[in-house]
Design a protein around this motif. Structure first.
Motif, PDB file in Angstrom:
ATOM      1  N   ARG A  45      43.448  70.851  38.829  1.00  0.00           N
ATOM      2  CA  ARG A  45      43.803  71.337  40.160  1.00  0.00           C
ATOM      3  C   ARG A  45      43.898  72.859  40.179  1.00  0.00           C
ATOM      4  N   LEU A  46      44.368  73.442  39.079  1.00  0.00           N
ATOM      5  CA  LEU A  46      44.429  74.899  38.993  1.00  0.00           C
ATOM      6  C   LEU A  46      43.029  75.496  39.026  1.00  0.00           C
ATOM      7  N   HIS A  47      42.116  74.901  38.271  1.00  0.00           N
ATOM      8  CA  HIS A  47      40.734  75.395  38.280  1.00  0.00           C
ATOM      9  C   HIS A  47      40.087  75.215  39.646  1.00  0.00           C
ATOM     10  N   ALA A  48      40.438  74.116  40.330  1.00  0.00           N
ATOM     11  CA  ALA A  48      39.908  73.913  41.687  1.00  0.00           C
ATOM     12  C   ALA A  48      40.412  74.990  42.636  1.00  0.00           C
ATOM     13  N   LEU A  49      41.658  75.437  42.440  1.00  0.00           N
ATOM     14  CA  LEU A  49      42.195  76.524  43.267  1.00  0.00           C
ATOM     15  C   LEU A  49      41.447  77.830  43.026  1.00  0.00           C
ATOM     16  N   VAL A  50      41.049  78.068  41.780  1.00  0.00           N
ATOM     17  CA  VAL A  50      40.248  79.265  41.477  1.00  0.00           C
ATOM     18  C   VAL A  50      38.967  79.241  42.297  1.00  0.00           C
ATOM     19  N   LEU A  96      56.540  86.675  42.574  1.00  0.00           N
ATOM     20  CA  LEU A  96      56.369  85.375  43.213  1.00  0.00           C
ATOM     21  C   LEU A  96      55.729  84.422  42.212  1.00  0.00           C
ATOM     22  N   VAL A  97      56.355  83.251  42.031  1.00  0.00           N
ATOM     23  CA  VAL A  97      55.864  82.264  41.068  1.00  0.00           C
ATOM     24  C   VAL A  97      55.821  80.894  41.749  1.00  0.00           C
ATOM     25  N   TYR A  98      54.655  80.260  41.716  1.00  0.00           N
ATOM     26  CA  TYR A  98      54.447  78.975  42.381  1.00  0.00           C
ATOM     27  C   TYR A  98      53.950  77.937  41.393  1.00  0.00           C
ATOM     28  N   PRO A  99      54.285  76.663  41.621  1.00  0.00           N
ATOM     29  CA  PRO A  99      53.650  75.589  40.855  1.00  0.00           C
ATOM     30  C   PRO A  99      52.260  75.292  41.429  1.00  0.00           C
ATOM     31  N   VAL A 100      51.519  74.451  40.738  1.00  0.00           N
ATOM     32  CA  VAL A 100      50.239  73.984  41.287  1.00  0.00           C
ATOM     33  C   VAL A 100      50.554  72.928  42.337  1.00  0.00           C
ATOM     34  N   GLY A 119      54.130  78.414  30.966  1.00  0.00           N
ATOM     35  CA  GLY A 119      53.103  77.522  31.495  1.00  0.00           C
ATOM     36  C   GLY A 119      51.927  77.432  30.555  1.00  0.00           C
ATOM     37  N   LEU A 120      51.056  76.460  30.803  1.00  0.00           N
ATOM     38  CA  LEU A 120      49.857  76.290  29.983  1.00  0.00           C
ATOM     39  C   LEU A 120      48.760  77.262  30.398  1.00  0.00           C
ATOM     40  N   ALA A 121      48.730  77.566  31.685  1.00  0.00           N
ATOM     41  CA  ALA A 121      47.734  78.483  32.240  1.00  0.00           C
ATOM     42  C   ALA A 121      48.230  78.902  33.615  1.00  0.00           C
ATOM     43  N   ALA A 122      47.622  79.942  34.158  1.00  0.00           N
ATOM     44  CA  ALA A 122      48.029  80.412  35.487  1.00  0.00           C
ATOM     45  C   ALA A 122      46.872  81.154  36.130  1.00  0.00           C
ATOM     46  N   ILE A 123      47.000  81.374  37.407  1.00  0.00           N
ATOM     47  CA  ILE A 123      46.095  82.292  38.088  1.00  0.00           C
ATOM     48  C   ILE A 123      46.946  83.329  38.817  1.00  0.00           C
TER      49      ILE A 123
END
Length: 405
Positions: free
Chosen positions: A110-115, A245-249, A142-146
């Motif tokens: 889902r994170l990659h889809a957001l990218v 600002l920090v958000y979850p996926v 976290g494991l990864a972030a954008i």
């Protein structure tokens, strides 16, 4: 001889609601058609008392929203315009950027889809590995972030006040509407609780939590109903734990962004919100119950269908509402150092979420027209960010109705 009675209009366009969308509409009308008489009616004693003044103050980038949707187009455009508006009028704001953080392997796709979605929407996005997160947020794991550079914060209440002042419109506060008489061949007359009658050629409905009710008072049957969701916030007692600002996926099945951390323009850090059904349109706490409003929501078939479809998600939100420990556990996924004592209750907000008859949560802005009327039927987040483009679109439709009338 036939005598034709003449209507004495108080204004050309009558706007209901002095949130940021209603006031942006008044502002846009004044800029597009100088000399157009605009009156804004607001039941509260001042502007921005509900969704506008009770949100996180975030200027959203537009990364979350479906490419080509009104939310995507207006948020991307609106973020740049809101920053420029704040700078022009001396309103506190900052372009801080934000992190969207994956804390579980299941969130990585889902994170990659957001990218990809961000790039389709024309937004600059930087992908970060686990070790790079600490460069921006030392306490976040976290494991990864954008990183989304264009996200910011501002004072939306100040924005609303300035829009009202700059619009040149007549602003009438304490003017709760009890009846609307629309005659397509003549215009609209509104009766307020004080007994005042205000007549206009065209009505614009930006009533937020009451937008479906105002549409029905006008004589138009909306395709959706407002189901109010309370967003409960905490304030972080140790704001030094969070820089920005920090958000979850987010879960793409819902229009809610999950519990996040937001450093506001005042330097404090908001934590939240969750999203639980409210028992009143202005149900800012569990103790606020308006039986007639709760029954009206329950009578809408879409509310029950939505509940049956999403009960698991709703149960999690309710658990975090009644259990501070459960809320803390959700925050610790992003911010392991947080303790229960670090979270102090803050003012809640209520999201005016439109729900269709089949139980679908409307996931885009919803603007509909009737005879001599324009209705904004769904304008939750990111409507504050997108308010300047939304206002121009609503103004365009209102002026079109005025020209036809």
């Amino acid at each position: 001889m036939v005598h034709v009675s003449r209507v004495a209009y108080d204004c050309d366009v009558l706007v209901v609601g002095a949130g940021v969308v209603g006031l942006s509409t008044a502002y846009a009308i004044g800029r597009a058609a100088p000399g157009t008489r605009v009156t804004v009616l607001e039941k509260e004693p001042g502007p921005a008392r509900h969704q506008t003044g009770r949100n996180s103050g975030v200027v959203h980038s537009g990364i979350y929203y479906r490419p080509g949707s009104l939310k995507a187009r207006y948020a991307v455009r609106g973020a740049a315009e809101m920053t420029k508006f704040c700078a022009e009028y001396g309103i506190e704001h900052a372009v801080t950027g934000k992190l969207i953080v994956a804390t579980d392997r299941a969130e990585l796709p889902r994170l990659h889809a957001l990218v990809q979605r961000g790039r389709e929407n024309g937004i600059a996005v930087r992908e970060l590995g686990a070790a790079q997160i600490a460069r921006y947020e030392p306490e976040v794991r976290g494991l990864a972030a954008i990183r989304v550079r264009t996200t910011g914060i501002c004072d939306y209440t100040a924005v609303a006040r300035e829009l009202g002042r700059a619009s040149g419109a007549e602003l009438r506060y304490g003017a709760r509407i009890v009846r609307i008489d629309r005659r397509p061949e003549r215009g609209v007359a509104v009766l307020t609780a004080r007994g005042d009658v205000v007549r206009g050629r065209v009505l614009v409905n930006c009533a937020g939590l009451y937008s479906d009710q105002v549409a029905r008072l006008t004589g138009d049957e909306p395709e959706a109903r407002i189901v109010p969701f309370r967003g409960e916030y905490y304030e972080l007692a140790r704001p030094e734990l969070v820089r920005g600002l920090v958000y979850p996926v987010p879960d793409p099945a819902f229009p809610f962004l999950g519990v996040h951390l937001t450093r506001g323009i005042d330097g404090g850090v908001h934590v939240g919100p969750n999203a639980v059904p409210a028992l009143a349109r202005e149900g800012y706490g569990w103790g606020v119950v308006r039986p007639r409003e709760a029954l009206s929501t329950a009578a809408w078939p879409g509310a029950w269908r939505m509940g049956r479809r999403h009960w698991r998600y709703g149960a999690g939100e309710l658990r975090r509402s009644v259990s501070k420990a459960a809320f803390v556990a959700a925050v610790r996924r992003l911010l392991p150092a947080v303790e229960e004592d670090d979270l102090v209750r803050a003012a809640a907000g209520v999201r005016a979420q439109a729900v269709l008859r089949d139980g679908t949560l409307v996931d885009d802005f919803l603007i509909r027209e009737g005879a001599r009327a324009v209705h904004v039927l769904n304008a939750p987040s990111p409507a504050a960010t997108a308010s300047l483009p939304i206002g121009r679109e609503v103004a365009r439709r209102a002026l079109g109705a005025l020209a036809r009338g």
